[in-house]
Design a protein around this motif. Structure first.
Motif, PDB file in Angstrom:
ATOM      1  N   ARG A  13       0.805 -14.590  -1.878  1.00 38.27           N
ATOM      2  CA  ARG A  13      -0.563 -14.420  -1.347  1.00 38.27           C
ATOM      3  C   ARG A  13      -1.605 -14.929  -2.347  1.00 38.27           C
ATOM      4  N   ASN A  14      -1.477 -14.535  -3.594  1.00 39.22           N
ATOM      5  CA  ASN A  14      -2.451 -14.959  -4.607  1.00 39.22           C
ATOM      6  C   ASN A  14      -2.474 -16.475  -4.754  1.00 39.22           C
ATOM      7  N   THR A  15      -1.323 -17.098  -4.602  1.00 42.03           N
ATOM      8  CA  THR A  15      -1.248 -18.554  -4.711  1.00 42.03           C
ATOM      9  C   THR A  15      -1.875 -19.230  -3.505  1.00 42.03           C
ATOM     10  N   VAL A  16      -1.439 -18.881  -2.309  1.00 40.65           N
ATOM     11  CA  VAL A  16      -1.865 -19.636  -1.124  1.00 40.65           C
ATOM     12  C   VAL A  16      -3.276 -19.306  -0.674  1.00 40.65           C
ATOM     13  N   MET A  17      -3.765 -18.108  -0.954  1.00 41.75           N
ATOM     14  CA  MET A  17      -5.105 -17.771  -0.499  1.00 41.75           C
ATOM     15  C   MET A  17      -6.177 -18.534  -1.285  1.00 41.75           C
ATOM     16  N   ALA A  18      -5.778 -19.185  -2.369  1.00 42.46           N
ATOM     17  CA  ALA A  18      -6.704 -20.041  -3.118  1.00 42.46           C
ATOM     18  C   ALA A  18      -6.860 -21.405  -2.454  1.00 42.46           C
ATOM     19  N   PHE A  19      -5.990 -21.737  -1.513  1.00 47.39           N
ATOM     20  CA  PHE A  19      -6.074 -23.013  -0.811  1.00 47.39           C
ATOM     21  C   PHE A  19      -7.039 -22.879   0.364  1.00 47.39           C
ATOM     22  N   PRO A  20      -7.846 -23.898   0.632  1.00 47.03           N
ATOM     23  CA  PRO A  20      -8.806 -23.825   1.742  1.00 47.03           C
ATOM     24  C   PRO A  20      -8.124 -23.649   3.105  1.00 47.03           C
ATOM     25  N   GLY A  21      -8.744 -22.811   3.940  1.00 49.01           N
ATOM     26  CA  GLY A  21      -8.329 -22.689   5.327  1.00 49.01           C
ATOM     27  C   GLY A  21      -7.078 -21.887   5.596  1.00 49.01           C
ATOM     28  N   VAL A  22      -6.560 -21.174   4.608  1.00 47.20           N
ATOM     29  CA  VAL A  22      -5.321 -20.410   4.805  1.00 47.20           C
ATOM     30  C   VAL A  22      -5.620 -19.083   5.487  1.00 47.20           C
ATOM     31  N   THR A  23      -4.792 -18.748   6.463  1.00 46.42           N
ATOM     32  CA  THR A  23      -4.843 -17.439   7.094  1.00 46.42           C
ATOM     33  C   THR A  23      -3.456 -16.825   7.049  1.00 46.42           C
ATOM     34  N   GLU A  24      -3.428 -15.510   7.079  1.00 44.53           N
ATOM     35  CA  GLU A  24      -2.160 -14.789   7.125  1.00 44.53           C
ATOM     36  C   GLU A  24      -2.055 -14.068   8.459  1.00 44.53           C
ATOM     37  N   GLN A  25      -0.895 -14.212   9.089  1.00 44.33           N
ATOM     38  CA  GLN A  25      -0.607 -13.544  10.352  1.00 44.33           C
ATOM     39  C   GLN A  25       0.851 -13.127  10.326  1.00 44.33           C
ATOM     40  N   LEU A  26       1.238 -12.335  11.293  1.00 42.69           N
ATOM     41  CA  LEU A  26       2.647 -11.987  11.409  1.00 42.69           C
ATOM     42  C   LEU A  26       3.378 -13.035  12.238  1.00 42.69           C
ATOM     43  N   CYS A  27       4.586 -13.339  11.832  1.00 43.99           N
ATOM     44  CA  CYS A  27       5.478 -14.232  12.568  1.00 43.99           C
ATOM     45  C   CYS A  27       6.865 -13.606  12.483  1.00 43.99           C
ATOM     46  N   GLU A  29       7.418 -10.639  12.928  1.00 44.47           N
ATOM     47  CA  GLU A  29       7.114  -9.364  12.274  1.00 44.47           C
ATOM     48  C   GLU A  29       7.184  -9.423  10.748  1.00 44.47           C
ATOM     49  N   THR A  30       6.985 -10.614  10.186  1.00 46.06           N
ATOM     50  CA  THR A  30       6.907 -10.775   8.734  1.00 46.06           C
ATOM     51  C   THR A  30       5.633 -11.539   8.391  1.00 46.06           C
ATOM     52  N   PRO A  31       5.090 -11.367   7.176  1.00 46.36           N
ATOM     53  CA  PRO A  31       3.901 -12.107   6.773  1.00 46.36           C
ATOM     54  C   PRO A  31       4.154 -13.617   6.805  1.00 46.36           C
ATOM     55  N   ALA A  32       3.195 -14.337   7.386  1.00 42.41           N
ATOM     56  CA  ALA A  32       3.290 -15.793   7.484  1.00 42.41           C
ATOM     57  C   ALA A  32       1.940 -16.392   7.123  1.00 42.41           C
ATOM     58  N   PHE A  33       1.978 -17.595   6.577  1.00 35.31           N
ATOM     59  CA  PHE A  33       0.762 -18.257   6.108  1.00 35.31           C
ATOM     60  C   PHE A  33       0.571 -19.567   6.861  1.00 35.31           C
ATOM     61  N   TYR A  34      -0.652 -19.743   7.347  1.00 39.07           N
ATOM     62  CA  TYR A  34      -1.001 -20.858   8.220  1.00 39.07           C
ATOM     63  C   TYR A  34      -2.176 -21.619   7.645  1.00 39.07           C
ATOM     64  N   VAL A  35      -2.238 -22.898   7.990  1.00 39.35           N
ATOM     65  CA  VAL A  35      -3.430 -23.698   7.760  1.00 39.35           C
ATOM     66  C   VAL A  35      -3.640 -24.503   9.037  1.00 39.35           C
ATOM     67  N   ASN A  36      -4.846 -24.428   9.578  1.00 39.47           N
ATOM     68  CA  ASN A  36      -5.181 -25.141  10.807  1.00 39.47           C
ATOM     69  C   ASN A  36      -4.172 -24.822  11.933  1.00 39.47           C
ATOM     70  N   LYS A  37      -3.821 -23.545  12.035  1.00 40.66           N
ATOM     71  CA  LYS A  37      -2.890 -23.026  13.050  1.00 40.66           C
ATOM     72  C   LYS A  37      -1.460 -23.514  12.884  1.00 40.66           C
ATOM     73  N   HIS A  38      -1.158 -24.154  11.758  1.00 40.19           N
ATOM     74  CA  HIS A  38       0.199 -24.629  11.472  1.00 40.19           C
ATOM     75  C   HIS A  38       0.811 -23.759  10.375  1.00 40.19           C
ATOM     76  N   ILE A  39       1.958 -23.213  10.656  1.00 36.00           N
ATOM     77  CA  ILE A  39       2.645 -22.381   9.665  1.00 36.00           C
ATOM     78  C   ILE A  39       3.197 -23.270   8.554  1.00 36.00           C
ATOM     79  N   PHE A  40       3.030 -22.803   7.303  1.00 37.04           N
ATOM     80  CA  PHE A  40       3.627 -23.566   6.205  1.00 37.04           C
ATOM     81  C   PHE A  40       4.545 -22.704   5.341  1.00 37.04           C
ATOM     82  N   ALA A  41       4.473 -21.398   5.498  1.00 32.86           N
ATOM     83  CA  ALA A  41       5.387 -20.518   4.772  1.00 32.86           C
ATOM     84  C   ALA A  41       5.392 -19.147   5.431  1.00 32.86           C
ATOM     85  N   ARG A  42       6.555 -18.491   5.385  1.00 32.94           N
ATOM     86  CA  ARG A  42       6.639 -17.115   5.875  1.00 32.94           C
ATOM     87  C   ARG A  42       7.800 -16.405   5.216  1.00 32.94           C
ATOM     88  N   LEU A  43       7.655 -15.120   5.125  1.00 30.23           N
ATOM     89  CA  LEU A  43       8.739 -14.302   4.604  1.00 30.23           C
ATOM     90  C   LEU A  43       9.805 -14.197   5.676  1.00 30.23           C
TER      91      LEU A  43
END
Length: 112
Positions: A13-27, A29-43
């Motif tokens: 979280r600390n790493t990716v939230m420094a990147f512009p446009g990142v949001t966190e949502q569940l995917c 039922e695990t934390p997932a990280f998106y940019v421009n509605k595209h997933i790029f990483a998830r637990l």
């Protein structure tokens, strides 16, 4: 959530939230990280691995196949699994930044 998983997730979280446009949502039922509605990483559901978007997975898997690997499910996708217990933090940062760059639109790339 196990303590090691929580620590890894905090690092991610600390790493990716420094990147512009990142949001966190569940995917799944695990934390997932998106940019421009595209997933790029998830637990991953197992809590031990991270699913990360990559176009260089062969390079990573050759470097350390116990840390970087795929399952049959990911054979036809541009994703790789990363063992959070084994991964070097600098490698993880590199993977997360590259995954974000691969999925981010040009406007956000320019903001970095």
């Amino acid at each position: 959530m196990e303590n090691n998983t929580w620590l890894a997730l905090t690092f991610i979280r600390n790493t990716v939230m420094a990147f512009p446009g990142v949001t966190e949502q569940l995917c799944f039922e695990t934390p997932a990280f998106y940019v421009n509605k595209h997933i790029f990483a998830r637990l991953k559901e197992d809590g031990e691995n991270l699913v990360v978007h990559t176009v260089e997975r062969e390079k990573w898997m050759q470097k350390d196949p116990q840390t970087f690997f795929i399952t049959d499910h990911y054979v036809n996708y541009k994703y790789m699994l990363v063992n959070l217990e084994r991964v070097d933090p600098d490698d993880l940062k590199t993977l997360l930044l590259t995954a974000w760059k691969n999925r981010a639109p040009k406007k956000l790339l320019n903001e970095l």
